[in-house]
Design a protein around this motif. Structure first.
Motif, PDB file in Angstrom:
ATOM      1  N   ARG A 107     -10.739 -41.513  15.728  1.00  0.00           N
ATOM      2  CA  ARG A 107     -11.515 -40.470  16.479  1.00  0.00           C
ATOM      3  C   ARG A 107     -12.072 -39.574  15.510  1.00  0.00           C
ATOM      4  O   ARG A 107     -12.724 -38.537  15.736  1.00  0.00           O
ATOM      5  CB  ARG A 107     -10.183 -39.501  17.170  1.00  0.00           C
ATOM      6  CG  ARG A 107      -9.761 -40.240  18.468  1.00  0.00           C
ATOM      7  CD  ARG A 107     -10.664 -40.692  19.389  1.00  0.00           C
ATOM      8  NE  ARG A 107     -11.410 -39.734  19.789  1.00  0.00           N
ATOM      9  CZ  ARG A 107     -12.724 -39.852  20.761  1.00  0.00           C
ATOM     10  NH1 ARG A 107     -13.166 -41.230  20.818  1.00  0.00           N
ATOM     11  NH2 ARG A 107     -13.195 -38.761  20.876  1.00  0.00           N
ATOM     12  N   SER A 108     -11.795 -39.736  14.144  1.00  0.00           N
ATOM     13  CA  SER A 108     -12.647 -39.252  13.285  1.00  0.00           C
ATOM     14  C   SER A 108     -14.095 -39.194  13.305  1.00  0.00           C
ATOM     15  O   SER A 108     -14.878 -38.318  13.176  1.00  0.00           O
ATOM     16  CB  SER A 108     -12.422 -39.569  11.747  1.00  0.00           C
ATOM     17  OG  SER A 108     -12.538 -40.882  11.726  1.00  0.00           O
TER      18      SER A 108
ATOM     19  N   GLN B 173     -13.295 -26.887  14.157  1.00  0.00           N
ATOM     20  CA  GLN B 173     -12.302 -27.524  14.150  1.00  0.00           C
ATOM     21  C   GLN B 173     -11.083 -27.121  13.313  1.00  0.00           C
ATOM     22  O   GLN B 173      -9.714 -27.201  13.866  1.00  0.00           O
ATOM     23  CB  GLN B 173     -12.618 -29.063  13.162  1.00  0.00           C
ATOM     24  CG  GLN B 173     -13.588 -30.154  14.185  1.00  0.00           C
ATOM     25  CD  GLN B 173     -12.864 -30.148  15.488  1.00  0.00           C
ATOM     26  OE1 GLN B 173     -12.024 -30.876  15.720  1.00  0.00           O
ATOM     27  NE2 GLN B 173     -13.927 -29.415  16.357  1.00  0.00           N
TER      28      GLN B 173
ATOM     29  N   TYR C  22     -16.194 -36.790  23.356  1.00  0.00           N
ATOM     30  CA  TYR C  22     -15.320 -35.766  22.875  1.00  0.00           C
ATOM     31  C   TYR C  22     -14.325 -35.417  23.854  1.00  0.00           C
ATOM     32  O   TYR C  22     -13.016 -35.303  23.778  1.00  0.00           O
ATOM     33  CB  TYR C  22     -16.024 -34.844  22.357  1.00  0.00           C
ATOM     34  CG  TYR C  22     -15.427 -33.616  21.781  1.00  0.00           C
ATOM     35  CD1 TYR C  22     -14.855 -34.082  20.406  1.00  0.00           C
ATOM     36  CD2 TYR C  22     -14.911 -32.458  22.041  1.00  0.00           C
ATOM     37  CE1 TYR C  22     -13.956 -33.124  19.668  1.00  0.00           C
ATOM     38  CE2 TYR C  22     -14.293 -31.514  21.514  1.00  0.00           C
ATOM     39  CZ  TYR C  22     -13.710 -31.606  20.055  1.00  0.00           C
ATOM     40  OH  TYR C  22     -12.983 -30.914  19.754  1.00  0.00           O
TER      41      TYR C  22
ATOM     42  N   THR D  66     -11.724 -35.016  12.671  1.00  0.00           N
ATOM     43  CA  THR D  66     -13.012 -34.767  13.112  1.00  0.00           C
ATOM     44  C   THR D  66     -13.773 -33.690  12.290  1.00  0.00           C
ATOM     45  O   THR D  66     -14.882 -33.826  12.086  1.00  0.00           O
ATOM     46  CB  THR D  66     -12.818 -34.213  14.746  1.00  0.00           C
ATOM     47  OG1 THR D  66     -12.291 -35.287  15.503  1.00  0.00           O
ATOM     48  CG2 THR D  66     -14.211 -33.927  15.358  1.00  0.00           C
TER      49      THR D  66
ATOM     50  N   GLY E  61     -16.341 -36.813  14.889  1.00  0.00           N
ATOM     51  CA  GLY E  61     -17.184 -35.789  13.981  1.00  0.00           C
ATOM     52  C   GLY E  61     -18.521 -35.853  14.168  1.00  0.00           C
ATOM     53  O   GLY E  61     -19.175 -34.690  14.086  1.00  0.00           O
TER      54      GLY E  61
END
Length: 457
Positions: free
Chosen positions: A117-118, A389, A38, A70, A121
């Motif tokens: 990049r999700s 977020q 992260y 995320t 999460g």
């Protein structure tokens, strides 16, 4: 659904000390490498922006969009873990970290990078799943030392955040000149794969196993048997949708207050934690290499903050320790941004600010697990964790707007990061205190009880 400590109620099967410690160590490693992935994105953002030719405003916008996707993924994790179990959930989160790291290294442009990049999460939800699982394991462990000092024990796990930042900064400083930012992401996926394999050997918590039995009886129409079994263990057998349960009587106040506290505090985390290299390079005039070295020192001190706040939460009450820590952090960052000059003073104030900014999360994550019952514990902790977020998104939007209007990173960090950190500490005083077997006397008035007893409104 933690074990009842009053007479006449059947105890859950115990977990031996060796298994408890194994679960703790694996949880620590999983969280460390989830944060490693992260934070690696934020650490490498200046180099990624340079590679694609992004301006400061564009880089900030990309960071904000990453926070959006995320948060969407992180929000879905809790109900899934309450459905499939803690063990499977922990395997899922760390696997997502590995895949996200690998795919990030192959990014051809901004849109693809935001999409992959999700998966961060899943890694970001690691803390919520860890807190859910260890909260239940520590309640039934045969290790009396951990049971008495569960907040301190969990602080070593949650301390994976600053150590993950240190590993990411060190890794970037060593390998960035050798393999570039793409290679850094690809190499980052391997540790997460190993941890996913290690987690296959963990045991499911007995509290969740009972929840599965109750659910199975209800599906078979055996509601009387389900009620009798629940009464035998002293738990609430009534089925409830997890998201609805965290806003039910007894849970709603802490859900709302903690939600606002998470959003506000994540302004500070986003500015001083995730975008720390940018604040130091653009705001305080530190070189990129120098900023990486400074982040290593700053987060090493931050790790001590986790241990301190985990210990203090056991002794003085988790809610108060969290609130006071964040208030102190905000003040220290104000001083650092407005009055500090010179490397030594900046590093000292930044380090102390991180000590009191991230350290309270050792108490916060465990405190959240204590606020909910087994049927919604993962949902509650993951829901609150996901609210980080929106905080990151709002921080990014405001920072981008300030930068676009001519402000510098120093001014943006002051308004968006430091002031919001102070606000988060004030908000935390609105949360109820939690009654647990190891809770100090300071946490008894106006308490919220976990599912070993009834929950107060």
């Amino acid at each position: 659904m933690q074990p009842t400590y009053t007479g006449g109620v059947k105890a859950f099967p115990s977990i031996d000390a060796r298994t408890t410690r194994k679960a703790t160590i694996i949880a620590f490693l999983a969280w460390l490498f989830a944060i490693y992935d992260y934070i690696l994105f934020g650490t490498l953002l200046p180099d990624i922006a340079s590679h694609f030719g992004w301006t400061n405003e564009t880089a900030s916008l990309i960071s904000t969009l990453v926070s959006v996707v995320t948060g969407i993924v992180a929000l879905a994790v809790g109900p899934v873990v309450d459905k499939i179990g803690r063990r499977r959930g922990m395997i899922m989160t760390v696997t997502g970290t590995a895949v996200g790291s690998a795919l990030s290294g192959l990014a051809p442009g901004a849109g693809y990078l935001v999409g992959v990049r999700s998966l961060g999460g899943l890694g970001l939800s690691e803390a919520a799943v860890n807190a859910t699982y260890l909260n239940e394991i520590y309640d039934v462990t045969e290790d009396e030392k951990i049971k008495r000092n569960r907040g301190l024990a969990y602080s070593f796990v949650q301390g994976g955040w600053p150590l993950g930042v240190v590993v990411a900064a060190t890794f970037a400083a060593i390998f960035l000149p050798l393999v570039g930012w793409r290679g850094c992401f690809l190499l980052a996926s391997f540790p997460a794969v190993i941890i996913a394999l290690l987690r296959r050997g963990l045991k499911e918590s007995p509290q969740f196993e009972l929840q599965v039995k109750l659910s199975g009886l209800r599906k078979q129409g055996k509601h009387r048997e389900a009620a009798e079994l629940a009464q035998e263990y002293g738990v609430d057998e009534r089925p409830a949708a997890p998201l609805r349960a965290i806003f039910a009587r007894g849970s709603a106040r802490n859900t709302i207050v903690l939600g606002f506290a998470w959003v506000a505090n994540w302004f500070g985390i986003q500015i001083f934690g995730v975008l720390g290299t940018t604040v130091l390079t653009e705001g305080k005039g530190v070189s990129f290499t120098g900023s990486l070295i400074m982040l290593i020192v700053i987060n090493a001190v931050g790790y001590l903050g986790y241990i301190f706040h985990g210990w203090a939460g056991d002794k003085f009450g988790r809610r108060n320790v969290i609130a006071v820590g964040w208030l102190i952090s905000g003040v220290l960052f104000v001083i650092m941004l407005t009055a500090a000059s010179g490397t030594f003073v900046v590093v000292t104030l930044y380090s102390l600010g991180m000590f009191f900014l991230i350290g309270p999360y050792a108490a916060l994550l465990f405190y959240m697990g204590e606020c909910y019952q087994t049927n919604c514990r993962a949902t509650g902790t993951a829901f609150l964790n996901a609210l980080s977020q929106p905080g990151a998104i709002l921080a990014g939007v405001i920072s981008t707007a300030m930068l676009a209007s001519g402000s510098g990173w120093n001014e943006a960090a002051l308004v968006v990061g430091a002031v919001a950190t102070v606000a988060s500490g004030i908000i935390m005083f609105g949360a109820r205190k939690v009654d647990t077997p190891s809770a100090p006397l300071a946490e008894q008035p106006g308490k919220v009880k976990t599912d070993r007893n009834e929950v107060n409104g």
